[in-house]
Write a protein that holds these residues in place. Structure first.
Motif, PDB file in Angstrom:
ATOM      1  N   ALA A 155       0.832  -1.207   0.000  1.00 18.94           N
ATOM      2  CA  ALA A 155       0.000   0.000   0.000  1.00 18.94           C
ATOM      3  C   ALA A 155       0.867   1.258   0.000  1.00 18.94           C
ATOM      4  O   ALA A 155       0.577   2.232  -0.711  1.00 18.94           O
ATOM      5  CB  ALA A 155      -0.928  -0.003   1.213  1.00 18.94           C
ATOM      6  N   LEU A 156       1.947   1.249   0.777  1.00 19.43           N
ATOM      7  CA  LEU A 156       2.860   2.390   0.776  1.00 19.43           C
ATOM      8  C   LEU A 156       3.542   2.546  -0.576  1.00 19.43           C
ATOM      9  O   LEU A 156       3.779   3.671  -1.038  1.00 19.43           O
ATOM     10  CB  LEU A 156       3.900   2.227   1.886  1.00 19.43           C
ATOM     11  N   SER A 157       3.859   1.427  -1.235  1.00 25.21           N
ATOM     12  CA  SER A 157       4.432   1.495  -2.581  1.00 25.21           C
ATOM     13  C   SER A 157       3.451   2.127  -3.554  1.00 25.21           C
ATOM     14  O   SER A 157       3.845   2.896  -4.444  1.00 25.21           O
ATOM     15  CB  SER A 157       4.818   0.091  -3.067  1.00 25.21           C
ATOM     16  N   TRP A 331       4.212  -1.917 -10.732  1.00 27.19           N
ATOM     17  CA  TRP A 331       5.068  -2.191  -9.559  1.00 27.19           C
ATOM     18  C   TRP A 331       4.239  -2.447  -8.302  1.00 27.19           C
ATOM     19  O   TRP A 331       4.376  -3.512  -7.667  1.00 27.19           O
ATOM     20  CB  TRP A 331       6.044  -1.040  -9.379  1.00 27.19           C
ATOM     21  N   PRO A 332       3.367  -1.519  -7.876  1.00 29.41           N
ATOM     22  CA  PRO A 332       2.608  -1.787  -6.640  1.00 29.41           C
ATOM     23  C   PRO A 332       1.637  -2.950  -6.773  1.00 29.41           C
ATOM     24  O   PRO A 332       1.349  -3.625  -5.784  1.00 29.41           O
ATOM     25  CB  PRO A 332       1.866  -0.464  -6.393  1.00 29.41           C
ATOM     26  N   LEU A 333       1.149  -3.209  -7.991  1.00 30.34           N
ATOM     27  CA  LEU A 333       0.245  -4.352  -8.161  1.00 30.34           C
ATOM     28  C   LEU A 333       0.976  -5.663  -7.919  1.00 30.34           C
ATOM     29  O   LEU A 333       0.481  -6.549  -7.212  1.00 30.34           O
ATOM     30  CB  LEU A 333      -0.360  -4.325  -9.569  1.00 30.34           C
ATOM     31  N   SER A 338       3.000 -10.166  -4.149  1.00 24.22           N
ATOM     32  CA  SER A 338       4.232 -10.871  -3.801  1.00 24.22           C
ATOM     33  C   SER A 338       4.162 -11.658  -2.495  1.00 24.22           C
ATOM     34  O   SER A 338       4.847 -12.685  -2.371  1.00 24.22           O
ATOM     35  CB  SER A 338       5.411  -9.899  -3.752  1.00 24.22           C
ATOM     36  N   PRO A 339       3.356 -11.248  -1.464  1.00 25.59           N
ATOM     37  CA  PRO A 339       3.311 -12.077  -0.254  1.00 25.59           C
ATOM     38  C   PRO A 339       2.867 -13.509  -0.515  1.00 25.59           C
ATOM     39  O   PRO A 339       3.333 -14.437   0.156  1.00 25.59           O
ATOM     40  CB  PRO A 339       2.312 -11.333   0.640  1.00 25.59           C
ATOM     41  N   ARG A 340       1.982 -13.714  -1.478  1.00 21.57           N
ATOM     42  CA  ARG A 340       1.567 -15.073  -1.800  1.00 21.57           C
ATOM     43  C   ARG A 340       2.743 -15.901  -2.291  1.00 21.57           C
ATOM     44  O   ARG A 340       2.784 -17.114  -2.094  1.00 21.57           O
ATOM     45  CB  ARG A 340       0.478 -15.048  -2.867  1.00 21.57           C
ATOM     46  N   LEU A 341       3.697 -15.217  -2.930  1.00 18.13           N
ATOM     47  CA  LEU A 341       4.860 -15.926  -3.447  1.00 18.13           C
ATOM     48  C   LEU A 341       5.911 -16.146  -2.367  1.00 18.13           C
ATOM     49  O   LEU A 341       6.378 -17.272  -2.162  1.00 18.13           O
ATOM     50  CB  LEU A 341       5.459 -15.142  -4.617  1.00 18.13           C
ATOM     51  N   TYR A 342       6.275 -15.070  -1.618  1.00 17.72           N
ATOM     52  CA  TYR A 342       7.382 -15.244  -0.678  1.00 17.72           C
ATOM     53  C   TYR A 342       6.989 -16.063   0.547  1.00 17.72           C
ATOM     54  O   TYR A 342       7.859 -16.636   1.218  1.00 17.72           O
ATOM     55  CB  TYR A 342       8.031 -13.909  -0.298  1.00 17.72           C
ATOM     56  N   LEU A 343       5.698 -16.131   0.872  1.00 19.42           N
ATOM     57  CA  LEU A 343       5.296 -17.016   1.972  1.00 19.42           C
ATOM     58  C   LEU A 343       5.360 -18.483   1.562  1.00 19.42           C
ATOM     59  O   LEU A 343       5.366 -19.368   2.422  1.00 19.42           O
ATOM     60  CB  LEU A 343       3.881 -16.661   2.441  1.00 19.42           C
ATOM     61  N   ALA A 387       8.328  -7.061 -12.361  1.00 13.74           N
ATOM     62  CA  ALA A 387       9.484  -7.800 -11.852  1.00 13.74           C
ATOM     63  C   ALA A 387      10.059  -7.152 -10.600  1.00 13.74           C
ATOM     64  O   ALA A 387      10.379  -7.837  -9.611  1.00 13.74           O
ATOM     65  CB  ALA A 387      10.552  -7.895 -12.941  1.00 13.74           C
ATOM     66  N   LEU A 388      10.173  -5.827 -10.598  1.00 15.75           N
ATOM     67  CA  LEU A 388      10.785  -5.146  -9.455  1.00 15.75           C
ATOM     68  C   LEU A 388       9.879  -5.150  -8.235  1.00 15.75           C
ATOM     69  O   LEU A 388      10.356  -5.113  -7.098  1.00 15.75           O
ATOM     70  CB  LEU A 388      11.155  -3.715  -9.847  1.00 15.75           C
ATOM     71  N   GLY A 389       8.563  -5.196  -8.437  1.00 14.79           N
ATOM     72  CA  GLY A 389       7.660  -5.321  -7.299  1.00 14.79           C
ATOM     73  C   GLY A 389       7.848  -6.644  -6.582  1.00 14.79           C
ATOM     74  O   GLY A 389       7.795  -6.720  -5.346  1.00 14.79           O
ATOM     75  N   ILE A 390       8.078  -7.701  -7.357  1.00 16.49           N
ATOM     76  CA  ILE A 390       8.333  -9.018  -6.766  1.00 16.49           C
ATOM     77  C   ILE A 390       9.716  -9.073  -6.124  1.00 16.49           C
ATOM     78  O   ILE A 390       9.956  -9.847  -5.197  1.00 16.49           O
ATOM     79  CB  ILE A 390       8.198 -10.111  -7.849  1.00 16.49           C
ATOM     80  N   PHE A 391      10.626  -8.236  -6.602  1.00 13.28           N
ATOM     81  CA  PHE A 391      12.000  -8.234  -6.099  1.00 13.28           C
ATOM     82  C   PHE A 391      12.151  -7.423  -4.816  1.00 13.28           C
ATOM     83  O   PHE A 391      12.690  -7.901  -3.814  1.00 13.28           O
ATOM     84  CB  PHE A 391      12.922  -7.680  -7.191  1.00 13.28           C
ATOM     85  N   GLN A 392      11.681  -6.171  -4.811  1.00 14.73           N
ATOM     86  CA  GLN A 392      12.001  -5.283  -3.698  1.00 14.73           C
ATOM     87  C   GLN A 392      11.228  -5.595  -2.427  1.00 14.73           C
ATOM     88  O   GLN A 392      11.822  -5.671  -1.340  1.00 14.73           O
ATOM     89  CB  GLN A 392      11.736  -3.825  -4.093  1.00 14.73           C
TER      90      GLN A 392
END
Length: 499
Positions: A155-157, A331-333, A338-343, A387-392
């Motif tokens: 949300a901040l992004s 990016w923000p989308l 990304s939490p679904r992926l990194y979890l 890509a950068l949203g998933i990265f940062q």
């Protein structure tokens, strides 16, 4: 499921920002964080479209670049200091002081009488902006447990992306239809609303320390001087004087000497501004390096792509802005998803997927046809933002989750500091690459077609080649981030349960 994912699902989600034992109202606090973040994001771009009006009113054309550089310098060198202060004295006083300093700087900027005074007051704004940028993200991590932390950071992004895009439009509106001083006055109601919400609704329950905290003024001063000399050299090198000249070499040498002396002082300090554990923890070191590379590569799309769109593709300013805005939309989308992926796969693996895709996108840019349709670079920027949203975001959340409450401000500020320094290094490096390419191509074209009608086409080719070289350099920076994550970052980040 990975061990990291097991840690994530096992956290309690309890929050360390408390109100005398009661659960705080997160809604007003989150609204305040978003307003404060909008201030910091918008003020880095809102002034860009009003420079002609400002210079016409105040003069000082040769100094106007410092309207941006002075603000950036103040934000960058103060980030680590504010992070340590937030851990020592709490988030609320640091955030309140930062917003107040930002608003005072805004009022002073609105009343500036010449370019020198405006630059000085922009530095005052930057002193407040440094406190806002680091502390807002730290408070957000305090409010939410690991499972929800990605949502608030996304949300901040979104706020940052929206404000960054809206800034130039708003600045152009004020400059064209009102007065450029409203660019700074508009901060007052936004900042006042954020300040009121913070004062009323953000409460921290902190144990009184056994001894009075000591402030490492020597370390803070040394960091400020070392960082200031480095950024001054990077901003002025190749512009005010050649890179291989005594001013550049002297500033860089001075920065290195002050940094070495500061490192010695920090090892002896009781409460160092940048504690040694920041450089001993593999997750933090890896993320610092990776986000430093992100700062470097971001210079290519944000600085050089608008020039490419106008000079090579022949687009107008609005259309050129749209080419870049596709990245700020995706990016923000992707960060929100990304939490679904990194979890599932872990912080490192998620970031690796994102930066690997970003490397391919950046490497594909030089393959675009000369003066092709505008949708092609826009499509690449859409993919780059995804890509950068998933990265940062996984890296920020990952670092915040590896430390407890009393170290989270320092850890968060350290990674933001490295990203800001990376941007300064990238601007200097890619500026030198672009200038060298343009100088070679334009001189060659003049020899081949002196004064001929094909010179504009030759210049367009020169700009296209220069920007392609910049994107190749950005792809190299992304590849270095891939190597850092693969070789330095641990496979699983050690998650500290929320307090």
């Amino acid at each position: 499921m990975s061990g990291q994912a097991h840690d994530a699902t096992g956290t309690s989600g309890a929050r360390t920002v408390r109100d005398g034992g009661r659960t705080p109202r997160r809604g007003p606090v989150v609204a305040a964080l978003m307003l404060a973040m909008a201030l910091a994001a918008m003020d880095s771009t809102i002034i860009s479209t009003a420079v002609p009006q400002i210079v016409g009113d105040l003069g000082g054309f040769s100094l106007f670049s410092w309207l941006f550089s002075g603000y950036l310098l103040a934000v960058t060198v103060t980030l680590p200091v504010y992070g340590k202060l937030a851990d020592t004295f709490g988030r609320k006083p640091v955030l309140v002081v930062g917003i107040v300093a930002f608003l005072v700087g805004s009022l002073l900027c609105a009343g500036a009488w010449n370019m020198v005074s405006l630059i000085a007051f922009r530095v005052v704004q930057g002193l407040g902006g440094g406190a806002i940028q680091g502390t807002v993200q730290t408070v957000a991590a305090d409010l939410y447990g690991l499972k929800e932390r990605g949502r608030i950071q996304a949300a901040l992004s979104s706020v940052w992306a929206t404000a960054a895009v809206a800034g130039p439009l708003l600045g152009g509106f004020f400059a064209g239809y009102a007065d450029w001083r409203w660019i700074f006055l508009v901060n007052v109601p936004i900042g006042a609303a954020a300040l009121l919400l913070i004062v009323r609704h953000l409460a921290e329950h902190r144990e009184r320390p056994a001894r009075r905290p000591r402030i490492d003024w020597a370390g803070a001063g040394g960091l400020f001087v070392a960082g200031g000399l480095l950024l001054f050299a990077l901003v002025q090198g190749g512009v005010a004087w050649p890179w291989l000249s005594w001013p550049s070499l002297g500033l860089l040498a001075g920065s290195a000497l002050v940094a070495a002396a500061t490192a010695v002082l920090e090892r002896r300090a009781a409460e160092p501004v940048i504690p040694g554990w920041v450089w001993r923890r593999r997750p933090i070191v890896a993320v610092n390096l990776a986000l430093g590379a992100l700062g470097v590569l971001m210079v290519a799309p944000t600085v050089f792509l608008p020039t490419y769109a106008q000079a090579v593709l022949g687009l107008g300013p609005i259309a050129a802005g749209f080419v870049l805005s596709t990245m700020t939309l995706s990016w923000p989308l992707s960060a929100a998803l990304s939490p679904r992926l990194y979890l599932r796969v872990g912080f490192r693996n998620s970031a690796l997927i994102g930066i690997s895709c970003a490397t391919l996108v950046l490497a594909a840019f030089p393959l675009l046809p000369f003066a092709g349709p505008g949708w092609q670079p826009a499509a690449l920027m859409l993919l780059l933002g995804m890509a950068l949203g998933i990265f940062q975001l996984p890296l920020i959340v990952g670092v915040q989750s590896t430390v407890g409450y009393d170290r989270r401000g320092t850890a968060t500020s350290s990674i933001l500091f490295c990203r800001q320094v990376g941007q300064s290094v990238g601007a200097a490096l890619f500026g030198a690459v672009a200038n060298a390419t343009l100088a070679h191509k334009v001189s060659f074209s003049r020899l081949q077609e002196p004064g001929g009608p094909a010179l504009p086409v030759a210049l367009r080719h020169a700009v296209s080649t220069a920007v392609s070289h910049v994107f190749e350099g950005a792809a190299v920076a992304a590849a270095l981030a891939v190597a850092v994550l693969a070789l330095v970052a641990p496979r699983r980040f050690p998650v500290v349960p929320d307090e």
